[in-house]
Design a protein around this motif. Sequence first.
Motif, PDB file in Angstrom:
ATOM      1  N   TYR A 214    -129.812  -7.825 -32.883  1.00 34.91           N
ATOM      2  CA  TYR A 214    -129.384  -7.107 -34.074  1.00 34.91           C
ATOM      3  C   TYR A 214    -130.255  -5.865 -34.211  1.00 34.91           C
ATOM      4  CZ  TYR A 214    -126.831  -6.125 -38.225  1.00 34.91           C
ATOM      5  OH  TYR A 214    -125.997  -5.497 -39.128  1.00 34.91           O
ATOM      6  N   THR A 215    -129.840  -4.843 -33.497  1.00 34.54           N
ATOM      7  CA  THR A 215    -130.587  -3.597 -33.410  1.00 34.54           C
ATOM      8  C   THR A 215    -129.619  -2.428 -33.553  1.00 34.54           C
ATOM      9  OG1 THR A 215    -130.349  -3.167 -31.021  1.00 34.54           O
ATOM     10  CG2 THR A 215    -132.044  -4.766 -31.704  1.00 34.54           C
ATOM     11  N   GLN A 219    -125.451  -5.084 -31.907  1.00 32.46           N
ATOM     12  CA  GLN A 219    -125.218  -5.786 -33.172  1.00 32.46           C
ATOM     13  C   GLN A 219    -124.433  -7.083 -32.991  1.00 32.46           C
ATOM     14  OE1 GLN A 219    -123.734  -2.050 -34.126  1.00 32.46           O
ATOM     15  NE2 GLN A 219    -125.862  -1.644 -33.578  1.00 32.46           N
ATOM     16  N   LEU A 226    -125.060 -13.771 -38.414  1.00 30.86           N
ATOM     17  CA  LEU A 226    -125.545 -13.339 -39.720  1.00 30.86           C
ATOM     18  C   LEU A 226    -124.593 -13.697 -40.856  1.00 30.86           C
ATOM     19  CD1 LEU A 226    -127.138 -10.089 -38.399  1.00 30.86           C
ATOM     20  CD2 LEU A 226    -128.366 -11.822 -39.713  1.00 30.86           C
ATOM     21  N   VAL A 238    -135.516 -11.363 -37.457  1.00 29.00           N
ATOM     22  CA  VAL A 238    -135.033 -10.498 -36.389  1.00 29.00           C
ATOM     23  C   VAL A 238    -136.222  -9.960 -35.600  1.00 29.00           C
ATOM     24  CG1 VAL A 238    -133.836  -8.340 -35.849  1.00 29.00           C
ATOM     25  CG2 VAL A 238    -132.933  -9.864 -37.617  1.00 29.00           C
ATOM     26  N   VAL A 241    -136.500  -5.381 -32.218  1.00 30.87           N
ATOM     27  CA  VAL A 241    -135.699  -4.291 -32.771  1.00 30.87           C
ATOM     28  C   VAL A 241    -135.778  -3.016 -31.941  1.00 30.87           C
ATOM     29  CG1 VAL A 241    -135.721  -5.114 -35.145  1.00 30.87           C
ATOM     30  CG2 VAL A 241    -137.567  -3.622 -34.346  1.00 30.87           C
ATOM     31  N   PRO A 291    -132.099  -3.765 -39.744  1.00 32.88           N
ATOM     32  CA  PRO A 291    -131.621  -5.144 -39.951  1.00 32.88           C
ATOM     33  C   PRO A 291    -131.453  -5.544 -41.404  1.00 32.88           C
ATOM     34  CG  PRO A 291    -133.276  -5.084 -38.220  1.00 32.88           C
ATOM     35  CD  PRO A 291    -133.289  -3.739 -38.871  1.00 32.88           C
ATOM     36  N   ARG A 294    -128.357  -6.590 -43.844  1.00 37.03           N
ATOM     37  CA  ARG A 294    -127.773  -7.938 -43.908  1.00 37.03           C
ATOM     38  C   ARG A 294    -128.588  -8.825 -44.839  1.00 37.03           C
ATOM     39  NH1 ARG A 294    -122.730  -8.966 -41.320  1.00 37.03           N
ATOM     40  NH2 ARG A 294    -122.542  -7.474 -39.615  1.00 37.03           N
ATOM     41  N   VAL A 297    -131.186 -11.534 -43.438  1.00 42.19           N
ATOM     42  CA  VAL A 297    -132.424 -11.159 -42.746  1.00 42.19           C
ATOM     43  C   VAL A 297    -133.606 -11.275 -43.697  1.00 42.19           C
ATOM     44  CG1 VAL A 297    -133.665  -9.288 -41.582  1.00 42.19           C
ATOM     45  CG2 VAL A 297    -131.230  -9.677 -41.094  1.00 42.19           C
ATOM     46  N   VAL A 300    -138.522  -8.834 -40.307  1.00 42.31           N
ATOM     47  CA  VAL A 300    -138.448  -8.206 -38.984  1.00 42.31           C
ATOM     48  C   VAL A 300    -139.791  -8.419 -38.299  1.00 42.31           C
ATOM     49  CG1 VAL A 300    -138.378  -5.999 -37.759  1.00 42.31           C
ATOM     50  CG2 VAL A 300    -136.651  -6.523 -39.480  1.00 42.31           C
TER      51      VAL A 300
END
Length: 348
Positions: A214-215, A219, A226, A238, A241, A291, A294, A297, A300
């Motif tokens: 998820y970058t 995605q 997610l 996450v 990244v 991220p 969402r 999340v 990170v």
Amino acid sequence: MSAGPVSAPGEVADITTLGRSGVPVTALSFGAAALGNLFAPVTDEAAAEAVHAAWDAGIRYFDTAPHYGLGLSERRLGDALRGRDRDTYTLSTKVGRLLVADGPRGGRDGGCTDGEGFAVPATHRRVWDFSGDGVRRSVEDSLQRLGLDRIDVVYLHDPDDHADQAFREGYPALERLRAEGTVRAIGAGMNQAAMLTRFIRDTDVDAVLCAGRYTLLDQRAGDELLPEATARGKSVVVGGVFNSGLLADPRPGATYDYAPASMDLLDRALRAKAVAERHGVPLRAAALRFPFGRTAVASVLVGARSAAEVADAAAMFATRTPARMWEELRGESVLGADVPVPVEVEQP
């Protein structure tokens, strides 16, 4: 189902909890793979300084694994945190690879001698084991290496090729450890989204750790993982990244998922960099903030091998990312039109 955009965390130290576990994590968290000499040696002093810099920046969630440097990362992280009040931070490690003494093989010249990319002497070998006994032994061994009284979160680590044992034996063992109070939260950590989605749907994990999926460039975790996590009240941490380097410094020869990046990916990364910089935002900052579009999340995770890298990550995370930048990234086809992006509260 797609989660809509939400307000992004304002600070490194903003706290949320993993699912319904009550286990707190900071928005930015410290990944300790590099403390295990990932790709290149790190001195004990530099490792400790990196952890202390993370603490000074407000980071209170630290992640490690036996796999990282054949236990070196766990030992160094435990050493660096041991003087801290144990109730003031969250620590996660992983199970699935037992370390078995194998006698010294390879040199001690700083090369990647363990066969897995870590510059450590190959004194042990990794043995895949997602059995119930293997999970318990792994947790006990990790506690000894860490020198701490508890582990807050335990993830099943990379069960890609061991799904049957991981679901049939490893996961129930984690459930029992949680019920006993040995650990507070459980989950799985992988470099893919499909099996993590299965964990979210079919088990009672508190959180999953999804690396590299998820970058700004990938995605895939947004398709099912997610939204499922949001629907079921689970959290996603996450990692990856920067996709192993391309989003940190896009240039010819940069790596993506630990291999040379294709020209198409390099072009997308360079376009993303140009857009971000037109808005006064370093690409690293955009990658770190993305991220949080969402709701699932929670944090990170960023790896660092020095205090300087920690300071850079914290500064990048604190950089504001204007809505117009995200709109332009969509317009440049770096992001799809329906990909949720962070909405940041304007400062007074």
